[in-house]
Design a protein around this motif. Structure first.
Motif, PDB file in Angstrom:
ATOM      1  N   VAL A 110       6.800  -7.397   8.241  1.00 38.87           N
ATOM      2  CA  VAL A 110       5.882  -6.269   8.063  1.00 38.87           C
ATOM      3  C   VAL A 110       4.560  -6.766   7.491  1.00 38.87           C
ATOM      4  CG1 VAL A 110       5.513  -4.097   6.848  1.00 38.87           C
ATOM      5  CG2 VAL A 110       7.761  -4.616   7.803  1.00 38.87           C
ATOM      6  N   ALA A 111       4.628  -7.720   6.564  1.00 37.47           N
ATOM      7  CA  ALA A 111       3.413  -8.254   5.955  1.00 37.47           C
ATOM      8  C   ALA A 111       2.527  -8.947   6.990  1.00 37.47           C
ATOM      9  CB  ALA A 111       3.776  -9.236   4.837  1.00 37.47           C
ATOM     10  N   SER A 112       3.140  -9.730   7.872  1.00 35.56           N
ATOM     11  CA  SER A 112       2.355 -10.430   8.885  1.00 35.56           C
ATOM     12  C   SER A 112       1.728  -9.458   9.869  1.00 35.56           C
ATOM     13  CB  SER A 112       3.241 -11.436   9.629  1.00 35.56           C
ATOM     14  OG  SER A 112       4.235 -10.777  10.394  1.00 35.56           O
ATOM     15  N   PHE A 113       2.473  -8.389  10.216  1.00 38.68           N
ATOM     16  CA  PHE A 113       1.922  -7.395  11.131  1.00 38.68           C
ATOM     17  C   PHE A 113       0.743  -6.675  10.492  1.00 38.68           C
ATOM     18  CE2 PHE A 113       1.600  -3.043  12.645  1.00 38.68           C
ATOM     19  CZ  PHE A 113       1.499  -3.233  14.011  1.00 38.68           C
ATOM     20  N   TYR A 114       0.881  -6.294   9.204  1.00 39.72           N
ATOM     21  CA  TYR A 114      -0.201  -5.570   8.545  1.00 39.72           C
ATOM     22  C   TYR A 114      -1.447  -6.425   8.437  1.00 39.72           C
ATOM     23  CZ  TYR A 114      -2.959  -2.964   5.230  1.00 39.72           C
ATOM     24  OH  TYR A 114      -4.001  -2.287   4.630  1.00 39.72           O
ATOM     25  N   GLU A 115      -1.271  -7.717   8.148  1.00 42.03           N
ATOM     26  CA  GLU A 115      -2.426  -8.605   8.039  1.00 42.03           C
ATOM     27  C   GLU A 115      -3.148  -8.714   9.376  1.00 42.03           C
ATOM     28  OE1 GLU A 115      -2.891 -13.318   7.395  1.00 42.03           O
ATOM     29  OE2 GLU A 115      -2.276 -12.207   5.617  1.00 42.03           O
ATOM     30  N   ALA A 116      -2.380  -8.857  10.449  1.00 37.86           N
ATOM     31  CA  ALA A 116      -2.990  -8.956  11.777  1.00 37.86           C
ATOM     32  C   ALA A 116      -3.675  -7.649  12.150  1.00 37.86           C
ATOM     33  CB  ALA A 116      -1.922  -9.308  12.814  1.00 37.86           C
ATOM     34  N   TYR A 117      -3.021  -6.510  11.826  1.00 41.48           N
ATOM     35  CA  TYR A 117      -3.589  -5.201  12.140  1.00 41.48           C
ATOM     36  C   TYR A 117      -4.859  -4.959  11.341  1.00 41.48           C
ATOM     37  CZ  TYR A 117      -4.058  -0.119  12.375  1.00 41.48           C
ATOM     38  OH  TYR A 117      -4.551   1.147  12.540  1.00 41.48           O
ATOM     39  N   ALA A 118      -4.845  -5.317  10.064  1.00 34.42           N
ATOM     40  CA  ALA A 118      -6.005  -5.099   9.213  1.00 34.42           C
ATOM     41  C   ALA A 118      -7.198  -5.916   9.694  1.00 34.42           C
ATOM     42  CB  ALA A 118      -5.665  -5.455   7.768  1.00 34.42           C
ATOM     43  N   CYS A 119      -6.945  -7.159  10.094  1.00 35.22           N
ATOM     44  CA  CYS A 119      -8.034  -7.993  10.608  1.00 35.22           C
ATOM     45  C   CYS A 119      -8.604  -7.434  11.905  1.00 35.22           C
ATOM     46  CB  CYS A 119      -7.542  -9.427  10.838  1.00 35.22           C
ATOM     47  SG  CYS A 119      -7.219 -10.328   9.313  1.00 35.22           S
ATOM     48  N   TYR A 120      -7.748  -6.786  12.700  1.00 31.35           N
ATOM     49  CA  TYR A 120      -8.189  -6.209  13.973  1.00 31.35           C
ATOM     50  C   TYR A 120      -9.026  -4.956  13.745  1.00 31.35           C
ATOM     51  CZ  TYR A 120      -7.870  -3.771  18.444  1.00 31.35           C
ATOM     52  OH  TYR A 120      -8.163  -3.091  19.590  1.00 31.35           O
ATOM     53  N   ARG A 121      -8.628  -4.134  12.756  1.00 40.00           N
ATOM     54  CA  ARG A 121      -9.264  -2.855  12.529  1.00 40.00           C
ATOM     55  C   ARG A 121     -10.456  -2.912  11.592  1.00 40.00           C
ATOM     56  NH1 ARG A 121      -9.196   1.361  15.374  1.00 40.00           N
ATOM     57  NH2 ARG A 121      -9.303   2.696  13.559  1.00 40.00           N
ATOM     58  N   THR A 122     -10.517  -3.925  10.722  1.00 39.49           N
ATOM     59  CA  THR A 122     -11.550  -3.980   9.705  1.00 39.49           C
ATOM     60  C   THR A 122     -12.872  -4.443  10.295  1.00 39.49           C
ATOM     61  OG1 THR A 122      -9.959  -4.437   7.972  1.00 39.49           O
ATOM     62  CG2 THR A 122     -12.242  -5.048   7.533  1.00 39.49           C
ATOM     63  N   PRO A 123     -13.972  -3.736  10.014  1.00 40.38           N
ATOM     64  CA  PRO A 123     -15.287  -4.136  10.531  1.00 40.38           C
ATOM     65  C   PRO A 123     -15.833  -5.321   9.747  1.00 40.38           C
ATOM     66  CG  PRO A 123     -15.505  -2.223   9.098  1.00 40.38           C
ATOM     67  CD  PRO A 123     -14.034  -2.516   9.203  1.00 40.38           C
ATOM     68  N   LEU A 124     -15.486  -6.524  10.173  1.00 39.64           N
ATOM     69  CA  LEU A 124     -15.831  -7.702   9.386  1.00 39.64           C
ATOM     70  C   LEU A 124     -17.312  -8.029   9.402  1.00 39.64           C
ATOM     71  CD1 LEU A 124     -12.883 -10.054  10.354  1.00 39.64           C
ATOM     72  CD2 LEU A 124     -13.161  -8.744   8.264  1.00 39.64           C
ATOM     73  N   LEU A 153     -14.087   3.941   2.398  1.00 42.46           N
ATOM     74  CA  LEU A 153     -15.287   4.157   3.208  1.00 42.46           C
ATOM     75  C   LEU A 153     -15.674   2.885   3.945  1.00 42.46           C
ATOM     76  CD1 LEU A 153     -17.768   5.688   4.164  1.00 42.46           C
ATOM     77  CD2 LEU A 153     -18.838   5.250   1.939  1.00 42.46           C
ATOM     78  N   LEU A 154     -15.677   1.755   3.247  1.00 43.86           N
ATOM     79  CA  LEU A 154     -16.045   0.490   3.892  1.00 43.86           C
ATOM     80  C   LEU A 154     -15.043   0.098   4.968  1.00 43.86           C
ATOM     81  CD1 LEU A 154     -17.209  -1.602   0.802  1.00 43.86           C
ATOM     82  CD2 LEU A 154     -18.649  -0.654   2.609  1.00 43.86           C
ATOM     83  N   ALA A 155     -13.767   0.413   4.737  1.00 39.94           N
ATOM     84  CA  ALA A 155     -12.712   0.044   5.690  1.00 39.94           C
ATOM     85  C   ALA A 155     -12.491   1.102   6.759  1.00 39.94           C
ATOM     86  CB  ALA A 155     -11.404  -0.202   4.937  1.00 39.94           C
ATOM     87  N   ASN A 156     -13.289   2.165   6.735  1.00 37.44           N
ATOM     88  CA  ASN A 156     -13.152   3.279   7.683  1.00 37.44           C
ATOM     89  C   ASN A 156     -11.753   3.897   7.616  1.00 37.44           C
ATOM     90  OD1 ASN A 156     -14.153   5.098   9.546  1.00 37.44           O
ATOM     91  ND2 ASN A 156     -13.675   3.818  11.324  1.00 37.44           N
ATOM     92  N   ARG A 157     -11.310   4.202   6.400  1.00 39.74           N
ATOM     93  CA  ARG A 157     -10.002   4.806   6.195  1.00 39.74           C
ATOM     94  C   ARG A 157     -10.100   6.245   5.667  1.00 39.74           C
ATOM     95  NH1 ARG A 157      -9.160   0.434   8.278  1.00 39.74           N
ATOM     96  NH2 ARG A 157      -7.377  -0.952   7.889  1.00 39.74           N
ATOM     97  N   LEU A 158     -11.277   6.801   5.596  1.00 35.85           N
ATOM     98  CA  LEU A 158     -11.423   8.188   5.143  1.00 35.85           C
ATOM     99  C   LEU A 158     -11.006   9.142   6.259  1.00 35.85           C
ATOM    100  CD1 LEU A 158     -14.861   8.093   3.272  1.00 35.85           C
ATOM    101  CD2 LEU A 158     -12.586   8.239   2.254  1.00 35.85           C
ATOM    102  N   PRO A 159     -10.467  10.314   5.916  1.00 39.16           N
ATOM    103  CA  PRO A 159     -10.021  11.268   6.951  1.00 39.16           C
ATOM    104  C   PRO A 159     -11.170  12.048   7.573  1.00 39.16           C
ATOM    105  CG  PRO A 159      -9.589  12.168   4.774  1.00 39.16           C
ATOM    106  CD  PRO A 159     -10.090  10.770   4.552  1.00 39.16           C
ATOM    107  N   THR A 160     -12.084  11.340   8.221  1.00 40.15           N
ATOM    108  CA  THR A 160     -13.145  12.018   8.967  1.00 40.15           C
ATOM    109  C   THR A 160     -12.538  12.633  10.235  1.00 40.15           C
ATOM    110  OG1 THR A 160     -13.666   9.865   9.941  1.00 40.15           O
ATOM    111  CG2 THR A 160     -15.028  10.592   8.099  1.00 40.15           C
ATOM    112  N   LYS A 161     -13.249  13.563  10.819  1.00 40.07           N
ATOM    113  CA  LYS A 161     -12.675  14.336  11.928  1.00 40.07           C
ATOM    114  C   LYS A 161     -12.318  13.463  13.123  1.00 40.07           C
ATOM    115  CE  LYS A 161     -15.117  18.542  10.564  1.00 40.07           C
ATOM    116  NZ  LYS A 161     -16.161  19.538  10.907  1.00 40.07           N
ATOM    117  N   ASP A 162     -13.132  12.444  13.411  1.00 32.81           N
ATOM    118  CA  ASP A 162     -12.829  11.587  14.562  1.00 32.81           C
ATOM    119  C   ASP A 162     -11.519  10.825  14.358  1.00 32.81           C
ATOM    120  OD1 ASP A 162     -14.118  10.096  12.512  1.00 32.81           O
ATOM    121  OD2 ASP A 162     -14.514   8.472  13.929  1.00 32.81           O
TER     122      ASP A 162
END
Length: 306
Positions: A110-124, A153-162
């Motif tokens: 689970v840890a490896s999946f989350y790290e890969a997912y976070a790197c994919y989703r995070t606006p680096l 906010l920086l990670a785009n994790r706020l519950p905005t409508k989109d």
């Protein structure tokens, strides 16, 4: 995430022939669509597609009728697939394995999946800038929930409508627009930085502290721009991001009020509430100049935050 996983085939019992990534990292139904459509054997394992004959593994026709193998497109794909199967070699006797190609991890977790997912989703952006900004947010002398808000906010994790719609939450089409201008669909980029109403707030706060320009219309770049400006003005290390966090937090509260309680927002009131928050948060942590009032503070805020 699919690109990081696959199968290592041994006996072929547990690996889907067409659907899995097993043959030289290919998904056969995607790379050979005409063969997949023609095959009568869909949803079967690799082992079904051949057999042992006198201790030698032989591949079959993969469920493709002989009459269809004469079609030019199917014949071309069939020749290419046969070459790949020949290069693959013989089957084994051991159980198939799941392969997980994630840097720093030898097997799936689970840890490896989350790290890969976070790197994919995070606006680096430029390498590591997000992680620098994230660490700066956690060092700010503000209430903990504000640090958590800034990180989200920086990670785009706020519950905005989109993002709510993306998660399958039903929102009426007439309620998808920005809660301020009500003209553009709400998202992080528009609601915090690009909306004309919000830009007026940023302009007033920038004028208040003597900053030229309101920064870029992207969360990470905007954050770093305001951080750099406050640093150039000799603001205390733990106070550098207080103004940015107070502004974005106030915008978010006003957005929620307009969205859920149909409250009207007034520009001057919102700007004064931001100034009040900055003043209040300037007393968080170590205080170097405690004897000043709110009215003294708003005249020269950066002097009292140094």
């Amino acid at each position: 995430m699919v690109e990081k996983s696959g199968f290592i085939v041994h006996n072929g019992y547990n690996t889907p022939f067409w659907e899995a990534r097993w043959l030289f990292r290919l998904v056969l139904k995607e790379d050979f669509p005409n063969l997949f459509e023609a095959s009568c054997l869909k949803g079967v394992s690799v082992e079904v597609m051949g057999g042992w004959v006198e201790n030698k593994w032989l591949w079959g026709a993969c469920g493709i009728p002989e009459s269809r193998l004469h079609h030019p497109l199917i014949a071309a794909e069939w020749g290419a697939l046969c070459k790949l199967l020949e290069d693959f070699g013989a089957m084994g006797v051991h159980k198939d394995e799941v392969e997980w190609e994630c840097k720093g991890f030898n097997s799936f977790s689970v840890a490896s999946f989350y790290e890969a997912y976070a790197c994919y989703r995070t606006p680096l952006g430029p390498f590591g800038r997000f992680f620098v900004a994230k660490s700066l947010v956690w060092k700010a002398e503000v209430p903990f929930k504000i640090k958590a808000f800034g990180w989200r906010l920086l990670a785009n994790r706020l519950p905005t409508k989109d993002l709510l719609v993306l998660r399958g939450i039903s929102i009426p089409s007439n309620n998808l627009n920005c809660s301020f201008s009500r003209m553009v669909p709400e998202n992080r980029y528009h609601s915090f930085f690009a909306c004309p109403c919000v830009k007026r707030i940023w302009r007033d706060i920038a004028f208040w502290i003597g900053k030229v320009g309101i920064g870029e219309e992207e969360s990470l770049s905007n954050f770093m721009d305001w951080h750099s400006f406050c640093k150039s003005k000799k603001v205390g290390v733990k106070k550098l991001d207080v103004i940015w966090l107070a502004t974005t937090w106030s915008i978010w509260l006003s957005r929620n009020g307009a969205c859920f309680r149909l409250e009207d927002w007034i520009l001057d009131d919102l700007v004064w509430s931001i100034k009040c928050l900055v003043w209040r948060w300037s007393f968080c942590g170590e205080i170097t100049q405690a004897n000043y009032s709110y009215y003294d503070f708003v005249k020269k805020p950066l002097r009292f935050m140094s």
